[in-house]
Write a protein that holds these residues in place. Sequence first.
Motif, mmCIF file in Angstrom:
data_model
loop_
_atom_site.group_PDB
_atom_site.id
_atom_site.type_symbol
_atom_site.label_atom_id
_atom_site.label_comp_id
_atom_site.label_asym_id
_atom_site.label_seq_id
_atom_site.Cartn_x
_atom_site.Cartn_y
_atom_site.Cartn_z
ATOM 1 N N ASP A 182 11.543 12.490 0.335
ATOM 2 C CA ASP A 182 12.371 12.447 -0.874
ATOM 3 C C ASP A 182 13.113 11.113 -0.965
ATOM 4 O OD1 ASP A 182 11.575 14.946 -1.700
ATOM 5 O OD2 ASP A 182 13.300 15.991 -0.813
ATOM 6 N N ALA A 183 13.586 10.613 0.171
ATOM 7 C CA ALA A 183 14.283 9.328 0.176
ATOM 8 C C ALA A 183 13.339 8.191 -0.182
ATOM 9 C CB ALA A 183 14.926 9.091 1.547
ATOM 10 N N TRP A 184 12.114 8.271 0.325
ATOM 11 C CA TRP A 184 11.156 7.206 0.003
ATOM 12 C C TRP A 184 10.810 7.228 -1.482
ATOM 13 C CZ3 TRP A 184 6.079 7.298 -1.857
ATOM 14 C CH2 TRP A 184 5.461 6.046 -1.906
ATOM 15 N N LEU A 185 10.628 8.415 -2.047
ATOM 16 C CA LEU A 185 10.302 8.509 -3.469
ATOM 17 C C LEU A 185 11.416 7.925 -4.331
ATOM 18 C CD1 LEU A 185 8.697 12.076 -3.633
ATOM 19 C CD2 LEU A 185 7.542 9.889 -4.077
ATOM 20 N N LYS A 198 9.967 0.313 -5.006
ATOM 21 C CA LYS A 198 8.630 0.126 -4.437
ATOM 22 C C LYS A 198 7.915 -1.026 -5.132
ATOM 23 C CE LYS A 198 8.352 5.079 -3.895
ATOM 24 N NZ LYS A 198 9.680 5.147 -4.543
ATOM 25 N N PRO A 199 6.945 -1.630 -4.437
ATOM 26 C CA PRO A 199 6.118 -2.650 -5.088
ATOM 27 C C PRO A 199 5.296 -2.032 -6.214
ATOM 28 C CG PRO A 199 5.827 -2.662 -2.693
ATOM 29 C CD PRO A 199 6.586 -1.424 -3.028
ATOM 30 N N THR A 200 4.925 -2.847 -7.167
ATOM 31 C CA THR A 200 4.063 -2.372 -8.255
ATOM 32 C C THR A 200 2.650 -2.218 -7.714
ATOM 33 O OG1 THR A 200 5.406 -3.515 -9.895
ATOM 34 C CG2 THR A 200 3.179 -2.854 -10.556
ATOM 35 N N PRO A 201 2.081 -1.021 -7.800
ATOM 36 C CA PRO A 201 0.746 -0.812 -7.222
ATOM 37 C C PRO A 201 -0.356 -1.379 -8.106
ATOM 38 C CG PRO A 201 1.488 1.187 -8.284
ATOM 39 C CD PRO A 201 2.624 0.209 -8.403
ATOM 40 N N ASN A 206 -1.723 4.721 -11.680
ATOM 41 C CA ASN A 206 -1.597 6.163 -11.491
ATOM 42 C C ASN A 206 -1.083 6.552 -10.106
ATOM 43 O OD1 ASN A 206 -2.511 6.848 -14.042
ATOM 44 N ND2 ASN A 206 -4.658 6.962 -13.405
ATOM 45 N N GLN A 207 -1.109 5.598 -9.173
ATOM 46 C CA GLN A 207 -0.857 5.964 -7.785
ATOM 47 C C GLN A 207 0.520 6.577 -7.537
ATOM 48 O OE1 GLN A 207 -1.333 2.840 -4.830
ATOM 49 N NE2 GLN A 207 -2.175 4.324 -3.382
ATOM 50 N N PRO A 208 1.618 6.044 -8.089
ATOM 51 C CA PRO A 208 2.929 6.667 -7.806
ATOM 52 C C PRO A 208 2.998 8.127 -8.254
ATOM 53 C CG PRO A 208 3.224 4.470 -8.699
ATOM 54 C CD PRO A 208 1.772 4.799 -8.853
ATOM 55 N N LEU A 209 2.461 8.418 -9.445
ATOM 56 C CA LEU A 209 2.497 9.795 -9.929
ATOM 57 C C LEU A 209 1.565 10.690 -9.112
ATOM 58 C CD1 LEU A 209 4.029 11.290 -12.103
ATOM 59 C CD2 LEU A 209 2.102 10.929 -13.658
ATOM 60 N N ALA A 269 0.855 -1.193 0.000
ATOM 61 C CA ALA A 269 0.000 0.000 0.000
ATOM 62 C C ALA A 269 0.888 1.239 0.000
ATOM 63 C CB ALA A 269 -0.924 -0.016 1.209
ATOM 64 N N LEU A 270 1.099 1.799 -1.175
ATOM 65 C CA LEU A 270 2.014 2.930 -1.297
ATOM 66 C C LEU A 270 1.514 4.150 -0.537
ATOM 67 C CD1 LEU A 270 3.087 2.772 -5.053
ATOM 68 C CD2 LEU A 270 4.091 1.631 -3.068
ATOM 69 N N ASN A 271 0.195 4.316 -0.464
ATOM 70 C CA ASN A 271 -0.324 5.497 0.240
ATOM 71 C C ASN A 271 0.036 5.477 1.719
ATOM 72 O OD1 ASN A 271 -2.172 3.251 0.226
ATOM 73 N ND2 ASN A 271 -3.704 4.565 1.174
#
Length: 798
Positions: free
Chosen positions: A597-600, A604-607, A611-614, A575-577
């Motif tokens: 910024d470090a997390w970005l 990351k797992p593929t959501p 659209n979620q990462p953007l 859950a990226l959120n």
Amino acid sequence: IMSDSPKAVFLSYAREDTDAAKRIADALRGFGVEVWFDQSELRGGDTWDAKIKKQIRECALFLPLISAQTQERSEGYFRREWLLAVERTRDMAAGRAFVVPVVIDDTPEADAAVPDEFMRYQWTRLPNGEPTPDFVAQVKQLLDTRRKPALKAEQPRPPAFPPGFGSGEGGKNTVAGLAEAGRPGSATPATTKAVPGWLWGVLGVVLVGVAVGVVLLRQSEPAPAAPVVSPSPSSGLPAPSGPPAADQKSIAVLPFANMSEDKDSTFFADGMHEDILTNLALVRDLLVTSRTSVMEYRNTTKKIRQIGAELGVAYVLEGSVRRAGNKVRVTGQLINARTDQHMWAKSYDRDLTDIFAIQSELSQEIAAALSAALTPQEKSLIENRPTTSLVAYDLFLKARAWDQGFDTESSRAQAEQWLLEAVKLDPAFAQAWAVLSSVHASAVSMNEDDTPERLARAKAAIETAVRLAPGDPVVIETQGNYYYHAFHDYAQAAVHYQRLLLLRPNSAVAHAQLGFLERRQGRWAAALAHLQKAVQLDPRSASFSEEVSDTYLALRRYAEAESSIRRAVELAPAALNFAAEAACVAFYARGSTREMDAWLASPKPTPANANQPLFIRREWARLHGDWAQAAEINRQHSYLDPYDDPHWWQDVQAVADLVGHHELSAARPRAKQLIPQLNGLVEKQPTNALLWRGLALLYAFDGDRESALRCAHRMKEVRSESSDAKDGPRFSAAFAQVLAWTGDKDGALAELARLLRTPRGSNVHALRVDAGFLSLHGDPRFEALLNDPENNAPLTIK
């Protein structure tokens, strides 16, 4: 002589204490107690006098309210009522409970100007007349037993309010079900009446306490984050505790395996699983782990002992469903999670038409195996057959899962279609009507459709469900959803969620819903207690842990907020959120951008939603003021919101991004283009506060001061802080933005100063870059607000 009339409570009070008396009357009536309370008839006269005397002769309990007002008044009609009550006690058998003195302030008993007879009884203290669950329970018990001796004043007395709980922080109560309100001064019950919103906080603190088990989540290889802010020892709020020890009658029901050749029948196996969970949750002797906590164990290879330890349960039920034509086989085996011993196993080979009988038998056999006693009401509810149409039941099961993923416009439309087909096949299918109402209410709450037509459909559906099955737990829960989401009537919603909690005392959902309501009502301590109880009952639910974090964040309890959201990340690493929220806490606490910024920059797992990462990247750009990036993302991608916010609101936010980037020449034409669209929508949805907010901002950006202020004031009328303490401050912040943009700097600064001391109001680090306050930049008063440490310190809440 006690009459055979309905058992009633007579409230005797001084005129100055009317408000406190009304609070007590409303609370008792809200849980089925008939109250004789002549608020509208304090006028005297022979007829009225005779009526009062008759009521005192016939009431079951006499509750005199004692206060500084009664102390000061040496004369008053209430004193005549007190003497009449004392006279009546002389004709009663010894030990009969009748007089129940209630003190609504700090008036000491030793100096109380009351009849000596009152001193023989246990006194109850209810500051400001705000009842506790214990008080309502005591009154109901006295009414039910009628002969239980009244407590003596010299006996030890439990506190009327729990430690740390102050007046004004109230809540609802768990003692009884549907509210049947008696008219003031009348012996005739009236229609259903809501228990007032302030009473829920009492329930939250008394019922739940501060125990909580949180086993939350963590992103795989998250960016390291140092503790942000130490918790405030004086906050008065409950703090998380460790996971509870397994109760001897605790059980987790794992997802049922779908053994059917038709793999599309998974929805049927899931429906069977959920109905078994629902049945077991009705047994108050059992502690049943909620659905969200067990769903992660579908197809698991973990051993039962490990599952039991992770969920904190003593027993685990495994099951399977095989459906073929008109036949069905359901198997179940009960396992001791500590010893891995099989305690009970059985298979049911039946016609598909017997599916509800199978659910009932399986549930009752599990209860018996765990030595859990069933009340007649619980047995009746478990044996209930919701529909006579198996096709309608299939459609219902498909629709019921609509909100278990993203609650989107398309998922709601599909659920609505299935449910309409279900009720067409079986018009008496109350649960289907109820869930249909929730679908409509969800459309309103998501700002998708707040039209009178949508509200009318929600109303018709829930009224049909209630008419068909008023005591069905599914119907009761969706009554709560209806009032909560469709009408923002939190007091009425709380009544029904409380009724649900009476039927399902260990329901994480019921506790969570009460917590959500208490947040809306500004009962923050009680809200945390209920939400933490939900986490304890549903320890693997990442969403409940996130809600706890969000509540701490609103109170600027940053250390606790970070702890809770990181546990949520551990539970749902994909859950990226949640992971993004965890990284953002440091920004709210210290203005630090390093963690996010470090997390970005990390893998990351593929959501599930591409659209979620953007979307997250754009929201972060908005939060810390990178308006160039936000505007650039908008230019390349129009609608990114994975939660399906209305497109018009996403368009308003895109205009604000241009404003933040100082592109007024581009922002204003877009604002002019959007204004007619939003005006058309608000004509159809006049109570949609988000529409008014969007219009107010667009007008402000366009330079139309009069229209901006008109819409901003209307927004505040529709969603004020007094009506919604959770989202109301956000709308107040938008109001301050409009004031700033329309030249009223003094008004904007005054509003910001207040909001910075209000839960969920504003954050100093976000305000520094907020596009809505560009006109305040450089104003020394604005800078002073942002630099005052108290404006980002933990808020003290009773």
